[in-house]
Design an enzyme around this catalytic site. Structure first.
Site, PDB file in Angstrom:
ATOM      1  N   TYR A 188      26.235  -4.678 -88.115  1.00 32.43           N
ATOM      2  CA  TYR A 188      26.617  -3.337 -87.658  1.00 32.43           C
ATOM      3  C   TYR A 188      25.418  -2.640 -87.020  1.00 32.43           C
ATOM      4  CZ  TYR A 188      28.534   1.306 -87.429  1.00 32.43           C
ATOM      5  OH  TYR A 188      28.971   2.513 -86.961  1.00 32.43           O
ATOM      6  N   PHE A 196      33.699   6.420 -55.973  1.00 32.02           N
ATOM      7  CA  PHE A 196      34.390   5.377 -56.712  1.00 32.02           C
ATOM      8  C   PHE A 196      35.308   6.091 -57.702  1.00 32.02           C
ATOM      9  CE2 PHE A 196      35.195   2.239 -59.997  1.00 32.02           C
ATOM     10  CZ  PHE A 196      35.698   1.232 -59.196  1.00 32.02           C
ATOM     11  N   THR A 197      36.484   5.489 -57.926  1.00 30.64           N
ATOM     12  CA  THR A 197      37.558   6.173 -58.674  1.00 30.64           C
ATOM     13  C   THR A 197      37.103   6.735 -60.029  1.00 30.64           C
ATOM     14  OG1 THR A 197      38.182   3.979 -59.443  1.00 30.64           O
ATOM     15  CG2 THR A 197      39.399   4.876 -57.569  1.00 30.64           C
ATOM     16  N   ASP A 250      24.813   3.503 -59.171  1.00 32.63           N
ATOM     17  CA  ASP A 250      25.865   2.666 -59.727  1.00 32.63           C
ATOM     18  C   ASP A 250      25.426   1.259 -59.314  1.00 32.63           C
ATOM     19  OD1 ASP A 250      28.030   1.039 -60.221  1.00 32.63           O
ATOM     20  OD2 ASP A 250      29.501   2.579 -59.722  1.00 32.63           O
ATOM     21  N   LYS A 303      31.315  -7.314 -63.315  1.00 27.32           N
ATOM     22  CA  LYS A 303      31.102  -7.732 -61.927  1.00 27.32           C
ATOM     23  C   LYS A 303      29.856  -8.632 -61.843  1.00 27.32           C
ATOM     24  CE  LYS A 303      34.258  -4.358 -61.820  1.00 27.32           C
ATOM     25  NZ  LYS A 303      33.975  -3.001 -61.492  1.00 27.32           N
ATOM     26  N   ARG A 345      43.488   0.185 -51.902  1.00 29.05           N
ATOM     27  CA  ARG A 345      42.361   1.122 -51.842  1.00 29.05           C
ATOM     28  C   ARG A 345      42.637   2.044 -50.673  1.00 29.05           C
ATOM     29  NH1 ARG A 345      39.371   0.422 -56.752  1.00 29.05           N
ATOM     30  NH2 ARG A 345      41.226   1.663 -57.033  1.00 29.05           N
ATOM     31  N   PHE A 396      46.372   5.239 -59.485  1.00 31.82           N
ATOM     32  CA  PHE A 396      46.506   3.852 -59.005  1.00 31.82           C
ATOM     33  C   PHE A 396      46.605   2.841 -60.144  1.00 31.82           C
ATOM     34  CE2 PHE A 396      42.202   2.703 -60.094  1.00 31.82           C
ATOM     35  CZ  PHE A 396      41.596   3.940 -60.157  1.00 31.82           C
TER      36      PHE A 396
HETATM   37  C1  LIG Z   1      34.365  -1.586 -61.841  1.00 27.57           C
HETATM   38  C2  LIG Z   1      33.479  -0.503 -61.362  1.00 27.57           C
HETATM   39  C3  LIG Z   1      33.218   0.649 -62.120  1.00 27.57           C
HETATM   40  C4  LIG Z   1      33.917   0.929 -63.439  1.00 27.57           C
HETATM   41  O1  LIG Z   1      33.565   0.012 -64.372  1.00 27.57           O
HETATM   42  P1  LIG Z   1      34.583  -0.526 -65.506  1.00 27.57           P
HETATM   43  O2  LIG Z   1      33.772  -1.574 -66.192  1.00 27.57           O
HETATM   44  O3  LIG Z   1      35.792  -1.057 -64.821  1.00 27.57           O
HETATM   45  O4  LIG Z   1      34.870   0.647 -66.386  1.00 27.57           O
HETATM   46  C5  LIG Z   1      32.323   1.573 -61.629  1.00 27.57           C
HETATM   47  N1  LIG Z   1      31.732   1.416 -60.431  1.00 27.57           N
HETATM   48  C6  LIG Z   1      31.973   0.344 -59.667  1.00 27.57           C
HETATM   49  C7  LIG Z   1      31.291   0.220 -58.358  1.00 27.57           C
HETATM   50  C8  LIG Z   1      32.860  -0.649 -60.087  1.00 27.57           C
HETATM   51  O5  LIG Z   1      33.108  -1.691 -59.297  1.00 27.57           O
END
Ligand SMILES: *Cc1c(COP(=O)(O)O)cnc(C)c1O
Length: 394
Positions: free
Chosen positions: A8, A60-61, A151, A194, A319, A386
């Site tokens: 933990y 980004f969303t 990011d 990613k 998108r 989406f």
């Molecule tokens: C996927 C993604 C996110 C969000 O991350 P999650 O792991 O899906 O919560 C943020 N920024 C970019 C550029 C992404 O591709």
């Protein structure tokens, strides 16, 4: 994953991850989260106060959602080329310094907590920023007392494009270029699903130990104890391997981007409109052009994605207007310039033959494009629509 330490508190897997992130990205302080959006939530809540403005290179969303939920307003300062489907500019992810300066001059530097700088911009088609631009933005922000938060979800793909396209980087390794990118920032959020080669996880990483302390206070409330945050020991163990492996040689990213280019080129050869240059993580179909008989409020990109899925079971991602959502002030659809279908290629999953099948399906749908009609909502979620929306054919 079998080596994962599930203690933990103080799991050894956590410390391996701290070391890997420090070695590869150069950030001292690690806040592990369940995904990228967990890191975005913490960062936004800590740095943004009601009425602040956050400039960024295309939204980004989930990033914008958390900035707005914290009371901020996102302003797009990406270069104009990013919105132009016909431009082949090699660095469509760049921030336009004039646009950034105009925003800061208008609202004042004290209303801009940080610049949100995405590497290899997803919504623009997987397009990189140049090192020159990343450095310039950082120098400008430092002079203004504004932080730069990356990011860095696709920093490796961005680094690869810098190596391929920017003067002076041909002989540097992708690992060296990633380390240089992050040097021009105060911290980063990362979705580990990613570049990092794992199935789940993410993190916030920063330099400032006081900011990290405050982030850990939020982490224990929203994610988990600070030595695992949102992840199991096995996930941190795998992530520590993934972070090193993604840059261990340049061959991995070369093969990955090469596969995306292979698919893109097949579509280009058949005249299917795609965003150029071909992006790092996917091929982006220009749905607005392919289905130019549809109004944008009939969701051409969603309709095209649905048609490809019906044709072959290949699942792409809208998108466009659906992803952009409604303006919180007016309630109207945002009608972005780009209506795209993203064919994102998972890393280390498919062979070239799979790409052939995808291309065949897209080409067949393209040839029958006049038969595709628009869509309307049968269920529209209030935010991030989406993800869960449902539609019917008009
Ligand atoms: C996927 C993604 C996110 C969000 O991350 P999650 O792991 O899906 O919560 C943020 N920024 C970019 C550029 C992404 O591709």
């Amino acid at each position: 994953m079998l080596l994962g330490d599930e203690a933990y508190a103080g799991a050894t897997s956590y410390y391996k991850l701290v070391d890997a992130v420090r070695d590869v990205y150069g950030y001292e302080e690690l806040i592990p989260t369940h995904q990228g959006r967990g890191a975005e939530h913490i960062l936004s809540q800590l740095l943004i106060t009601e009425g602040d403005v956050i400039p960024g290179n295309m939204y980004f969303t989930t990033t914008r959602y958390h900035q707005e939920a914290a009371g901020g307003r996102f302003v797009d300062v990406i270069v104009d080329e990013a919105h132009d489907t016909t431009s082949t500019f090699p660095f469509k992810g760049n921030i336009d310094l004039d646009k950034l300066r105009a925003v800061v001059d208008e609202v004042g530097a004290d209303r801009v907590p940080y610049v949100s700088f995405e590497t290899n911009v997803n919504m623009a088609g997987g397009q990189p920023a140049s090192m020159e631009n990343i450095k310039e933005v950082y120098e400008y922000c430092q002079a203004q007392g504004i932080a730069v938060m990356l990011d860095a979800t696709r920093a490796v793909e961005n680094a690869y494009f810098i190596q391929q396209r920017e003067e002076g980087y041909k002989h540097k390794s992708v690992a060296e270029i990633v380390a240089e990118i992050t040097q021009y920032s105060d911290g980063a959020t990362v979705s580990s699903k990613k570049d990092n080669l794992v199935n789940i996880g993410g993190f916030l990483a920063v330099r400032d130990p006081r900011l990290a302390e405050r982030a850990r206070e939020m982490l224990v409330a929203f994610e988990g104890l600070h030595t695992y945050g949102g992840m199991a020991g096995r996930d941190m163990e795998a992530l520590a391997v993934g972070v090193r492996e993604m840059v261990a040689t340049d061959d991995h990213v070369r093969a990955r981007v090469g596969q995306v280019e292979y698919l893109g080129q097949k579509l280009i050869d058949e005249g299917v409109p795609v965003i150029r240059p071909i992006g790092g993580h996917g091929v982006f179909l220009v749905a607005g052009e392919i289905l130019d008989h549809l109004d944008q409020d009939e969701f051409p990109a969603q309709a095209l994605a649905a048609s490809i899925y019906v044709n072959s079971g290949v699942r792409g991602m809208e998108r466009g207007n659906v992803s952009a959502g409604r303006d919180p002030q007016t309630g109207e659809n945002r009608r972005p310039k780009l209506e795209l279908v993203r064919l994102t290629i998972p890393r280390r999953v498919y062979t070239q033959s799979h790409m052939d099948v995808v291309a065949e399906s897209v080409i067949e749908v393209y040839e029958n494009r006049e038969t595709i009609g628009g869509l309307e909502f049968t269920y529209e979620p209030h935010s991030l629509r989406f993800f869960q929306a449902r539609f019917r054919a008009v």
